[in-house]
Design an enzyme around this catalytic site. Structure first.
Site, PDB file in Angstrom:
ATOM      1  CE  LYS A 135      -3.817   2.158   2.545  1.00 18.01           C
ATOM      2  NZ  LYS A 135      -4.689   2.056   3.732  1.00 18.01           N
ATOM      3  CG  ASP A 263     -12.288   6.566   9.141  1.00 19.71           C
ATOM      4  OD1 ASP A 263     -13.487   6.227   9.088  1.00 19.71           O
ATOM      5  OD2 ASP A 263     -11.709   7.155   8.215  1.00 19.71           O
TER       6      ASP A 263
END
Length: 387
Positions: A135, A263
């Site tokens: 990522k 989140d």
């Protein structure tokens, strides 16, 4: 200790082109493969400490390559590679039985781009064998990882690696064409062997939590909370498996709350045993994969699913669980926490106020809320829809 030394401060070294070339469609990926090979080799010359010390969490190794004679179609002629905290991440790899040679082999073949964009539209890849996700992250995330790493290490040791948190394996900065790229390598939560038929990213919130129409056109779209609810989905683990899963999840979530994180999502991958399908990349030969099902019966064409799943898949598929024996569905579930680095600071507090006003709702629906509220709502959602 002889040979190369991992330093907290070091000058750039100029290295000449080596014989082994790393070919990829993108210069960044060529540099990544070169960098993984180089940094793993450097660890061969380092004494591995019995115990990690504070300086290991600040250490790095870096190198600059400056060679006008590079074949630019294969590799840029100028680039830099920096690996953060190499001994810390090596300790994680060893803890989860990912040995250096295996790690290098997975990441020195061209990674596969993933079609799913991240929130910030940064690139996302998986290793050619699907074991690892690569990522590209923002510089701010690198700072969060450095703050987070000592506590994360302590937690992994305390839980003996029994966690749904991401398994982090390496962190690099790759400078290509004078642009700095930060790449985080972690274990792929989704099954690397069995085809994923359904996929959900759930947060326990409902505002803006539906997959876009464009996303739904993908072969296996990443669906969200509202899609999960509309499909009347349930993850059927059975009483005992659910108890074990929820204990682990609550422990992990409490750890994140203590670090003011929010989140995050639970990534859910579902393999339907009745639909079948072994996941395989068309560029990888079938000889690289075991096409036997877990009951010991070989599939004739690699397309059959296992008829039984026992404990023997657990080390190769650490995030996998099977549906209850009494369930009407015969499914394998890949379950893991992702995107855990978001810190609830002033930026997120401001976003909470803005989203509340914009949506005209209270904190029940929006995703940007205080860590304690986020955790409670997240756990309630999972507890309600896991049976």
């Amino acid at each position: 200790m002889e040979g190369h030394k991992i330093k907290t401060k070091s000058k750039f070294k100029v290295r000449h082109q080596k014989h082994k070339l790393f070919r990829a469609n993108e210069p960044l990926l060529s540099v990544l493969m070169w960098g993984v090979n180089f940094t793993i080799h450097e660890l061969d010359n380092v004494n591995i400490p019995v115990m990690l010390l504070p300086e290991h969490f600040k250490a790095y190794v870096k190198i600059r390559i400056d060679n006008q004679n590079f074949n630019k179609e294969v590799m840029p002629s100028h680039f830099k590679v920096k690996e953060y905290c190499p001994l810390v991440f090596r300790a994680f790899r060893e803890y989860w039985k990912v040995h250096d040679s295996s790690f290098r082999d997975s990441l020195t073949e061209p990674p596969i781009p993933l079609n799913e964009p991240t929130k910030s539209n940064l690139a996302l890849y998986q290793s050619y064998d699907r074991r690892f996700v690569l990522k590209c992250i923002a510089k701010e995330d690198v700072e969060q990882i450095h703050k987070f790493l000592p506590e994360y290490h302590r937690y992994i040791v305390e839980t003996q690696g029994d966690t749904l948190l991401p398994h982090y394996y390496a962190l690099y900065r790759l400078t290509v064409d004078d642009k700095e790229n930060y790449v985080l390598v972690m274990r792929n939560v989704l099954s690397t062997k069995y085809k994923i038929h359904y996929k959900y990213d759930v947060k326990g919130s409902t505002v803006d939590r539906s997959a876009t129409e464009k996303e739904k056109l993908n072969t296996c779209p990443t669906l969200k909370d509202n899609d999960f609810l509309e499909g009347k989905r349930a993850i059927d683990l059975g009483i005992e498996q659910k108890r074990i899963f929820m204990e682990r999840l609550k422990r992990d979530v409490n750890f994140l709350v203590g670090l003011h994180k929010m989140d995050y999502s639970l990534l859910i991958g579902i393999h339907d045993l009745d639909q079948g399908g072994v996941e395989r990349d068309q560029n990888v030969s079938t000889g690289d994969f075991n096409t036997s099902d877990l009951s010991g019966n070989e599939s004739s064409d690699g397309s059959e699913s296992p008829t039984q799943v026992g404990d023997d898949y657990s080390s190769d598929e650490p995030f996998m669980m099977r549906s209850s024996d009494t369930s009407s569905r015969r499914e394998l579930y890949s379950l893991g926490l992702i995107d855990i680095l978001t810190y609830y600071g002033m930026k997120k507090k401001s976003a909470h106020v803005a989203k509340t006003k914009l949506s005209g709702s209270d904190a029940d629906g929006i995703s940007t809320v205080k860590p304690e509220i986020y955790a409670r709502r997240f756990l309630d959602f999972i507890d309600k829809h896991f049976i």
